[in-house]
Design a protein around this motif. Structure first.
Motif, short mmCIF file in Angstrom:
data_model
loop_
_atom_site.label_atom_id
_atom_site.label_comp_id
_atom_site.label_asym_id
_atom_site.label_seq_id
_atom_site.Cartn_x
_atom_site.Cartn_y
_atom_site.Cartn_z
N GLU A 37 -44.81 -8.46 49.36
CA GLU A 37 -44.53 -7.46 48.33
C GLU A 37 -45.53 -6.31 48.42
N ILE A 38 -45.56 -5.69 49.58
CA ILE A 38 -46.57 -4.66 49.87
C ILE A 38 -46.47 -3.48 48.93
N ASN A 39 -45.27 -3.19 48.41
CA ASN A 39 -45.14 -2.01 47.56
C ASN A 39 -45.41 -2.30 46.08
N ARG A 40 -46.02 -3.44 45.79
CA ARG A 40 -46.49 -3.69 44.42
C ARG A 40 -47.95 -3.28 44.26
N ALA A 41 -48.61 -2.91 45.35
CA ALA A 41 -49.98 -2.40 45.27
C ALA A 41 -49.94 -0.88 45.21
N SER A 42 -51.05 -0.30 44.79
CA SER A 42 -51.12 1.15 44.67
C SER A 42 -51.14 1.79 46.06
N PRO A 43 -50.73 3.06 46.17
CA PRO A 43 -50.80 3.75 47.47
C PRO A 43 -52.19 3.74 48.08
N LYS A 44 -53.23 3.76 47.26
CA LYS A 44 -54.61 3.71 47.78
C LYS A 44 -54.85 2.42 48.54
N THR A 45 -54.39 1.30 47.99
CA THR A 45 -54.56 0.02 48.66
C THR A 45 -53.66 -0.08 49.89
N GLN A 46 -52.45 0.44 49.79
CA GLN A 46 -51.54 0.42 50.93
C GLN A 46 -52.14 1.18 52.11
N SER A 47 -52.85 2.27 51.82
CA SER A 47 -53.42 3.09 52.89
C SER A 47 -54.54 2.38 53.63
N PRO A 106 -36.90 -3.41 46.79
CA PRO A 106 -36.39 -2.05 46.66
C PRO A 106 -37.21 -1.24 45.67
N VAL A 107 -37.39 0.04 45.99
CA VAL A 107 -38.29 0.89 45.21
C VAL A 107 -37.84 1.00 43.76
N GLU A 108 -36.55 0.88 43.51
CA GLU A 108 -36.05 1.05 42.14
C GLU A 108 -36.44 -0.11 41.24
N MET A 109 -36.97 -1.21 41.79
CA MET A 109 -37.30 -2.36 40.97
C MET A 109 -38.57 -2.10 40.17
N LEU A 141 -43.70 3.35 49.47
CA LEU A 141 -44.70 3.41 50.53
C LEU A 141 -44.92 4.86 50.95
N PRO A 142 -46.16 5.27 51.18
CA PRO A 142 -46.40 6.63 51.69
C PRO A 142 -45.70 6.82 53.04
#
Length: 343
Positions: free
Chosen positions: A116-126, A158-161, A167-168
């Motif tokens: 679930e990579i897109n449950r973290a903030s963009p800063k952490t994803q980067s 999905p992003v709508e969830m 994701l950036p």
């Protein structure tokens, strides 16, 4: 460098892939095309993004692929409070030695599962950007190399969830391919009840290939021959995304490179030491669609990136000759290039 005398090794390497494929398909029921794409990304030295709704087996697929290979595996559960240092590691002051000691994070593994990579903030994803592209991590000015082979298998909803972040663009571009598991057929779901109804098959899953065998496979894929017309075909497909009226962001040059590498891996999985236009066509949607951004008007018209890529495939001219027709398979040279090297 491999030569024609090494052709027998192609059969040996294909047997390794078949063992891994059978192992993963024993856990993921009725999705052979998804398993094949996962293996293609692994052999092409890429990273895989698995996107779908909860409960369809995204994490199960990632775990099955990781456990089928005898290598180091780490799992990261992405949450809103996850910090970049939790992924990359941190330097801690050691009072005994009067110096900073580096504590490696979860990214220091050969197969990293990002759940679930897109449950973290963009800063952490980067925090994954450097490791996914350069296979290294830089902390406090010091660079640490990551083990080889190295693959990130990330799942996302999905992003709508609720509770998800998109994701950036730079993050999506580093994933070689995106795949959706989808709901199983009725027959596959019935079989799943028999297999998973008691004990999960993941608990008894044993490695069927070693990391050094995967490295040999990766080296073999690098030697797959791609004729100039097929290279031009891949370039034309990617270039068409940059001028399409329904897209405000086309695919990058990295996408072209990923498409070529994936086509090589697909050819190797098919037992060939040369790529065909079919390899490029079969992978175009999975490799390109997640990198594209439709325009606002296209979104209003319910036009998806996948539909745009399919349209580009239909409009782009396919090379008239293939390596087989031009004598490039196991025979003499064609297209004015050197003959292919066997795996």
């Amino acid at each position: 460098m491999t030569t024609y005398d090494d052709r027998a090794s192609l059969t040996d390497l294909t047997a390794v892939v078949e063992r891994v494929r059978d192992s993963v398909e024993g856990v993921i029921e009725g999705k052979p095309e998804v398993v094949r794409l996962s293996l293609t990304v692994l052999l092409a030295e890429g990273h895989l993004l698995i996107e779908d709704v909860p409960g369809v087996g995204k994490t199960m697929l990632a775990k099955a692929l990781a456990r089928s290979i005898d290598c180091s595996v780490r799992r990261i559960q992405f949450t809103p409070d996850l910090l970049p240092s939790d992924i990359t590691g941190v330097s801690i002051w050691d009072q005994q030695h009067r110096d900073f000691e580096f504590k490696p994070g979860a990214i220091f593994a050969q197969v990293v599962i990002g759940d679930e990579i897109n449950r973290a903030s963009p800063k952490t994803q980067s925090a994954l950007l450097e490791s996914m592209e350069e296979r290294q991590v830089t902390i406090d000015g010091k660079t640490y190399e990551l083990p080889s082979p190295f693959m990130v298998v990330a799942t996302q909803n999905p992003v709508e969830m609720e509770g998800t972040y998109p994701l950036p663009e730079a993050q999506r571009d580093r994933f070689m391919a995106r795949v959706s598991v989808g709901y199983p057929s009725a027959e596959a779901e019935l079989q799943m009840l028999d297999v998973h109804g008691g004990v999960s098959p993941l608990e008894s899953l044993q490695p069927v290939a070693h990391a050094h065998e995967i490295l040999k496979l990766i080296e073999a894929v690098r030697d797959v021959y791609v004729a100039d017309p097929i290279r031009r075909y891949a370039v034309d497909l990617v270039a068409a995304t940059r001028t399409h009226p329904d897209l405000r962001l086309g695919a990058s040059p990295r996408a072209t490179l990923h498409l070529l590498r994936a086509a090589k891996a697909s050819a190797a999985l098919g037992g060939r030491d040369y790529a065909l236009p079919d390899d490029v066509q079969a992978l175009a949607v999975a490799v390109l669609a997640h990198r594209l951004l439709p325009t606002a008007q296209a979104q209003l018209n319910r036009r998806t990136a996948e539909q745009v890529v399919q349209e580009i495939l239909q409009r782009t001219a396919v090379p008239a000759d293939t390596p087989q027709r031009a004598g490039l398979g196991r025979g003499g040279p064609g297209y004015g290039q050197q003959p292919p090297r066997s795996l």
